[in-house]
Enzyme design. Structure first.
Site, PDB file in Angstrom:
ATOM      1  N   GLY A  69      -7.553 -22.190  60.194  1.00 52.77           N
ATOM      2  CA  GLY A  69      -6.353 -21.402  60.442  1.00 52.77           C
ATOM      3  C   GLY A  69      -5.714 -20.851  59.184  1.00 52.77           C
ATOM      4  O   GLY A  69      -5.194 -19.731  59.177  1.00 52.77           O
ATOM      5  N   GLN A 177      -1.007 -23.266  66.699  1.00 53.75           N
ATOM      6  CA  GLN A 177      -0.472 -24.334  67.543  1.00 53.75           C
ATOM      7  C   GLN A 177      -0.460 -23.974  69.027  1.00 53.75           C
ATOM      8  O   GLN A 177      -0.380 -24.854  69.875  1.00 53.75           O
ATOM      9  CB  GLN A 177       0.948 -24.697  67.102  1.00 53.75           C
ATOM     10  CG  GLN A 177       1.035 -25.404  65.772  1.00 53.75           C
ATOM     11  CD  GLN A 177       0.394 -26.782  65.762  1.00 53.75           C
ATOM     12  OE1 GLN A 177       0.198 -27.398  66.799  1.00 53.75           O
ATOM     13  NE2 GLN A 177       0.061 -27.267  64.574  1.00 53.75           N
ATOM     14  N   SER A 197      -7.324 -21.941  65.166  1.00 55.03           N
ATOM     15  CA  SER A 197      -8.041 -22.989  64.443  1.00 55.03           C
ATOM     16  C   SER A 197      -8.732 -23.930  65.408  1.00 55.03           C
ATOM     17  O   SER A 197      -8.195 -24.249  66.485  1.00 55.03           O
ATOM     18  CB  SER A 197      -7.074 -23.761  63.551  1.00 55.03           C
ATOM     19  OG  SER A 197      -7.741 -24.787  62.851  1.00 55.03           O
ATOM     20  N   SER A 198      -9.903 -24.411  65.016  1.00 54.91           N
ATOM     21  CA  SER A 198     -10.718 -25.286  65.860  1.00 54.91           C
ATOM     22  C   SER A 198     -10.192 -26.714  65.935  1.00 54.91           C
ATOM     23  O   SER A 198     -10.135 -27.311  67.015  1.00 54.91           O
ATOM     24  CB  SER A 198     -12.160 -25.298  65.332  1.00 54.91           C
ATOM     25  OG  SER A 198     -12.920 -26.322  65.892  1.00 54.91           O
ATOM     26  N   HIS A 199      -9.794 -27.277  64.795  1.00 50.04           N
ATOM     27  CA  HIS A 199      -9.480 -28.710  64.784  1.00 50.04           C
ATOM     28  C   HIS A 199      -8.144 -29.050  65.444  1.00 50.04           C
ATOM     29  O   HIS A 199      -7.805 -30.223  65.584  1.00 50.04           O
ATOM     30  CB  HIS A 199      -9.526 -29.256  63.351  1.00 50.04           C
ATOM     31  CG  HIS A 199      -8.354 -28.879  62.501  1.00 50.04           C
ATOM     32  ND1 HIS A 199      -7.299 -29.720  62.284  1.00 50.04           N
ATOM     33  CD2 HIS A 199      -8.090 -27.759  61.802  1.00 50.04           C
ATOM     34  CE1 HIS A 199      -6.426 -29.137  61.483  1.00 50.04           C
ATOM     35  NE2 HIS A 199      -6.876 -27.944  61.175  1.00 50.04           N
ATOM     36  N   THR A 235     -22.361 -17.204  54.724  1.00 50.66           N
ATOM     37  CA  THR A 235     -23.150 -17.529  55.914  1.00 50.66           C
ATOM     38  C   THR A 235     -22.289 -18.260  56.928  1.00 50.66           C
ATOM     39  O   THR A 235     -21.572 -19.207  56.581  1.00 50.66           O
ATOM     40  CB  THR A 235     -24.353 -18.419  55.522  1.00 50.66           C
ATOM     41  OG1 THR A 235     -25.144 -17.734  54.555  1.00 50.66           O
ATOM     42  CG2 THR A 235     -25.203 -18.752  56.739  1.00 50.66           C
ATOM     43  N   CYS A 325       0.369 -29.925  56.111  1.00 46.07           N
ATOM     44  CA  CYS A 325       0.088 -29.018  54.992  1.00 46.07           C
ATOM     45  C   CYS A 325       1.081 -29.207  53.848  1.00 46.07           C
ATOM     46  O   CYS A 325       0.851 -28.762  52.737  1.00 46.07           O
ATOM     47  CB  CYS A 325       0.107 -27.572  55.463  1.00 46.07           C
ATOM     48  SG  CYS A 325      -1.168 -27.188  56.668  1.00 46.07           S
TER      49      CYS A 325
END
Length: 376
Positions: A69, A177, A197-199, A235, A325
């Site tokens: 993110g 979020q 964001s994935s996590h 990649t 963060c």
């Protein structure tokens, strides 16, 4: 362990792990390679883009993968800025944005661009009137988060997007979020770009994405980049992207029902804290339409949030005092500084954030421990 810090990160789901392993074993080739193995990896990425684009109402050509993110915010804002900076010298954001967004706008200020940081009310909500008053003829870019990570306030993006569209202002939103918890339609919201964001949704770390509205103009941040049409070099993490996509689909499945359950858990938890009486302060918005149920900001008179975190940790309960963060910063976060007027209020704050596997029994135990700590 009782984990109640899902706004910081979530545990990767079993299904996402299985997808990651399968993709690692069978689609390990570089998707840009011209041989058959590369074509297979490329086709998997195309499938992932199609799935993700269908969740937000855009086309697969407008999905660009990042490392998370934070990078999604950085590249999205930079690419939009570069493409539209000839239109003016004024941009709009808010006082409660993620550090990566504030960092970008502070860089613009050093370049001579004028930045307006909109205030929020005591519930963390941005006023449409403030946006209108801040808009100028030379305003060309705006970024307003969808959901605040510390108190869970939901901004009415559709209202904001309508105004920005009427005034030809490019609009970005940090949806890290909200993605997977709120149904987002980029066209309906009139947002030009969102970061996800994935996590945060039980996918792997190290994966995120920028999702653009149809026909939005952007310019490459990295010269001579060929990957992803020049949007981002490097990649692609094919296994991570596949696992992220699986997690996103799972989170969007029966989303309305999941939201109802989250509100039930939230209300039950708050009711169990009622013995604290007036010492307890709930943060966020009182209206459900402007509040994400999974995030609960709290303050208890006479108890520092850091003390609450460390004491609960002894009982293997994981909570937070705000954005991970900024966990090493001594000062309050941007949101805390914008909402609170005193240092005491900032120091009292702590956050509970639920996940899809959080149970009522866990919350009952945690509420009991919070009361015990508060009464010591």
């Amino acid at each position: 362990m009782i984990y109640l810090d899902h706004a910081a990160t979530t545990q990767i789901s079993t299904e996402a792990i299985e997808t990651w392993v399968k993709a690692s074993e069978n689609y390990f080739s570089n998707a840009n390679s011209l041989h058959e193995a590369g074509e297979q990896a490329s086709q998997l990425l195309i499938t992932c883009r199609k799935k993700l684009s269908s969740l937000v109402g855009t086309s697969e050509e407008n999905i660009f993968f990042t490392s998370g993110g934070s990078e999604a915010n950085f590249i999205a804002l930079n690419s939009l800025y570069l493409a539209h900076k000839h239109l003016g010298n004024h941009v709009i954001t808010t006082a409660i944005e993620h550090p990566t967004v504030h960092s970008f706008f502070q860089q613009l200020e050093k370049q001579g661009v004028e930045v307006t940081y909109l205030p929020v009310n005591k519930f963390g909500l941005v006023s449409l009137e403030d946006i209108k008053n801040a808009t100028r003829k030379d305003t060309f870019l705006a970024s307003i988060q969808h959901v605040n990570s510390e108190i869970g306030t939901i901004q009415p993006l559709k209202q904001f997007g309508s105004w920005f569209q009427q005034n030809n202002i490019v609009f970005h939103s940090d949806c890290v979020q909200s993605f997977g918890k709120i149904s987002i339609d980029i066209t309906e919201f009139r947002v030009d770009a969102i970061s996800v964001s994935s996590h945060k949704i039980h996918g792997p770390k190290g994966v995120g994405a920028v999702l653009l509205r149809e026909n939005v103009t952007w310019s490459s941040v990295y010269p001579l980049t060929s990957h992803q049409h020049g949007f981002r070099p490097g990649t692609l993490n094919t296994p991570g992207i596949a696992a992220f996509t699986h997690a996103a689909i799972d989170m969007h499945d029966e989303l309305a029902e999941k939201r109802i359950r989250a509100w039930q858990l939230r209300n039950t938890f708050i009711n169990q804290l009622r013995p604290l009486g007036d010492r307890l302060k709930l943060e966020g918005h009182p209206d459900q339409s402007n509040q994400l149920p999974w995030i609960l900001g709290l303050g208890i008179h006479g108890v520092q949030g850091q003390y609450m975190l460390l004491t609960l940790d002894r009982f293997h309960i994981c909570i937070s005092t705000g954005s991970a963060c900024q966990s090493e910063e001594l000062d309050g976060s941007a949101a805390m500084n914008a909402i609170y007027s005193t240092e005491q209020e900032r120091l009292r704050f702590f956050r509970i954030s639920f996940g899809k596997n959080t149970t009522e029994e866990e919350l009952t135990y945690v509420a009991k421990k919070i009361i015990e700590v508060s009464n010591e």
